[in-house]
Design an enzyme around this catalytic site. Sequence first.
Site, PDB file in Angstrom:
ATOM      1  N   ASN A  12    -160.767  32.343  60.986  1.00 36.20           N
ATOM      2  CA  ASN A  12    -161.104  31.906  62.347  1.00 36.20           C
ATOM      3  C   ASN A  12    -160.571  32.964  63.310  1.00 36.20           C
ATOM      4  O   ASN A  12    -159.360  33.082  63.495  1.00 36.20           O
ATOM      5  CB  ASN A  12    -160.436  30.541  62.601  1.00 36.20           C
ATOM      6  CG  ASN A  12    -160.531  30.097  64.049  1.00 36.20           C
ATOM      7  OD1 ASN A  12    -161.324  30.637  64.822  1.00 36.20           O
ATOM      8  ND2 ASN A  12    -159.718  29.110  64.416  1.00 36.20           N
ATOM      9  N   LYS A  14    -160.895  33.025  66.455  1.00 42.17           N
ATOM     10  CA  LYS A  14    -160.598  32.471  67.785  1.00 42.17           C
ATOM     11  C   LYS A  14    -161.233  33.357  68.869  1.00 42.17           C
ATOM     12  O   LYS A  14    -162.305  33.912  68.634  1.00 42.17           O
ATOM     13  CB  LYS A  14    -159.094  32.314  67.991  1.00 42.17           C
ATOM     14  CG  LYS A  14    -158.408  31.636  66.808  1.00 42.17           C
ATOM     15  CD  LYS A  14    -157.039  31.169  67.145  1.00 42.17           C
ATOM     16  CE  LYS A  14    -156.337  30.722  65.870  1.00 42.17           C
ATOM     17  NZ  LYS A  14    -155.227  29.852  66.102  1.00 42.17           N
ATOM     18  N   HIS A  97    -160.746  21.498  65.732  1.00 45.36           N
ATOM     19  CA  HIS A  97    -159.585  22.393  65.711  1.00 45.36           C
ATOM     20  C   HIS A  97    -158.573  21.908  66.754  1.00 45.36           C
ATOM     21  O   HIS A  97    -158.954  21.455  67.837  1.00 45.36           O
ATOM     22  CB  HIS A  97    -160.010  23.833  66.005  1.00 45.36           C
ATOM     23  CG  HIS A  97    -158.929  24.823  65.711  1.00 45.36           C
ATOM     24  ND1 HIS A  97    -157.886  25.054  66.580  1.00 45.36           N
ATOM     25  CD2 HIS A  97    -158.703  25.618  64.635  1.00 45.36           C
ATOM     26  CE1 HIS A  97    -157.076  25.955  66.046  1.00 45.36           C
ATOM     27  NE2 HIS A  97    -157.547  26.320  64.870  1.00 45.36           N
ATOM     28  N   GLU A  99    -156.784  23.388  68.803  1.00 48.10           N
ATOM     29  CA  GLU A  99    -156.893  24.008  70.139  1.00 48.10           C
ATOM     30  C   GLU A  99    -157.997  23.346  70.954  1.00 48.10           C
ATOM     31  O   GLU A  99    -157.881  23.221  72.174  1.00 48.10           O
ATOM     32  CB  GLU A  99    -157.112  25.527  69.977  1.00 48.10           C
ATOM     33  CG  GLU A  99    -155.819  26.205  69.514  1.00 48.10           C
ATOM     34  CD  GLU A  99    -156.006  27.473  68.693  1.00 48.10           C
ATOM     35  OE1 GLU A  99    -157.103  28.059  68.701  1.00 48.10           O
ATOM     36  OE2 GLU A  99    -155.034  27.861  68.013  1.00 48.10           O
ATOM     37  N   GLU A 166    -154.410  21.195  59.021  1.00 47.04           N
ATOM     38  CA  GLU A 166    -153.669  22.229  59.745  1.00 47.04           C
ATOM     39  C   GLU A 166    -152.571  21.579  60.589  1.00 47.04           C
ATOM     40  O   GLU A 166    -152.848  21.091  61.691  1.00 47.04           O
ATOM     41  CB  GLU A 166    -154.600  22.990  60.685  1.00 47.04           C
ATOM     42  CG  GLU A 166    -155.764  23.664  59.993  1.00 47.04           C
ATOM     43  CD  GLU A 166    -156.298  24.829  60.824  1.00 47.04           C
ATOM     44  OE1 GLU A 166    -156.163  25.956  60.373  1.00 47.04           O
ATOM     45  OE2 GLU A 166    -156.795  24.593  61.929  1.00 47.04           O
ATOM     46  N   GLY A 172    -150.339  29.530  64.283  1.00 43.41           N
ATOM     47  CA  GLY A 172    -149.982  30.668  65.136  1.00 43.41           C
ATOM     48  C   GLY A 172    -148.496  30.783  65.416  1.00 43.41           C
ATOM     49  O   GLY A 172    -148.087  31.536  66.300  1.00 43.41           O
ATOM     50  N   SER A 207    -150.564  29.596  59.784  1.00 36.64           N
ATOM     51  CA  SER A 207    -149.774  30.789  59.481  1.00 36.64           C
ATOM     52  C   SER A 207    -149.883  31.243  58.027  1.00 36.64           C
ATOM     53  O   SER A 207    -148.904  31.725  57.446  1.00 36.64           O
ATOM     54  CB  SER A 207    -148.308  30.574  59.884  1.00 36.64           C
ATOM     55  OG  SER A 207    -148.213  30.376  61.287  1.00 36.64           O
TER      56      SER A 207
HETATM   57  C1  PEP Z   1    -156.150  28.477  62.847  1.00 31.53           C
HETATM   58  O1  PEP Z   1    -156.514  28.994  63.890  1.00 31.53           O
HETATM   59  O2  PEP Z   1    -156.848  27.595  62.356  1.00 31.53           O
HETATM   60  C2  PEP Z   1    -154.939  28.962  62.203  1.00 31.53           C
HETATM   61  C3  PEP Z   1    -154.540  28.364  61.123  1.00 31.53           C
HETATM   62  O3  PEP Z   1    -154.291  30.015  62.802  1.00 31.53           O
HETATM   63  P1  PEP Z   1    -153.042  30.871  62.180  1.00 31.53           P
HETATM   64  O4  PEP Z   1    -153.441  31.248  60.773  1.00 31.53           O
HETATM   65  O5  PEP Z   1    -152.938  32.052  63.079  1.00 31.53           O
HETATM   66  O6  PEP Z   1    -151.871  29.982  62.203  1.00 31.53           O
END
Ligand code: PEP
Length: 249
Positions: A12, A14, A97, A99, A166, A172, A207
């Site tokens: 992803n 973003k 997601h 966000e 997640e 992040g 992460s």
């Molecule tokens: C995500 O955006 O779904 C995500 C898991 O980001 P990151 O790997 O940067 O934590």
Amino acid sequence: MSGSTRCLIAGNWKMNGMLQESLSFVNDMRENPAPEAVEVALMPPYTLLHALSKPFEDKGIRIGSQSMYFETSGAFTGSISPLMLRDAGCHYVILGHSERRDIMGEGNVILRKKLDAAWHAGLEPMFCIGEHLEEREAGTTNDVLKEQLSVLEGTDVNAPLTVAYEPVWAIGTGKTATPEQVSATHAFVHQELARLGRQCRVLYGGSVNPGNAESLMACEGVDGALVGGASLKADTFMEIIAAAARVAA
Ligand code: PEP
């Protein structure tokens, strides 16, 4: 990993990615070492979908979108429809997601409309769920996940679906859930999906990087990863794909 199904490593991007650098990314991607065991997908921003769908396809990478609106067309300034995503070559669309939930205020009502619209257009939703840190600390993780998954109640159990667990506190932040937390939570998510009549892949996200991918992918009930930051560079993304291939071997 759960076994029979091909695992999925999805990136992803973003709100990152310009045309030239994304074409260099595609050039830098080496062959998937285990295409029969590991599927690879990338979700660039909308502006790159048309330009990248063919180069990605040539590399065996499926393309997806990070969001969409639920209407097909019309007076919805600034929105992108599921049919536009299909037209741009998308197979997947990320929905739910954290966000989008936390910043754009998307909750169960809108997410159900989006799920239905995605299926109607022939897209496979990658439906994200996850708890905040306070919820994990309060011991309510499973309640939160159950409520988020309740959006699937009454949907066609044969409609294609991938779920991504997640934990919001791991996205992040550089913090990852421990293998014990991941295995226990994935077991709960699979159980809840089964109660809803579904059997589908459950990815882990938060992460994931080349250093932790192998141990995370080896956790029971983990069928792949949704990768944010570490998917922005072809070399780190390829290392994660290679880790998944080793686990699947
Ligand atoms: C995500 O955006 O779904 C995500 C898991 O980001 P990151 O790997 O940067 O934590």
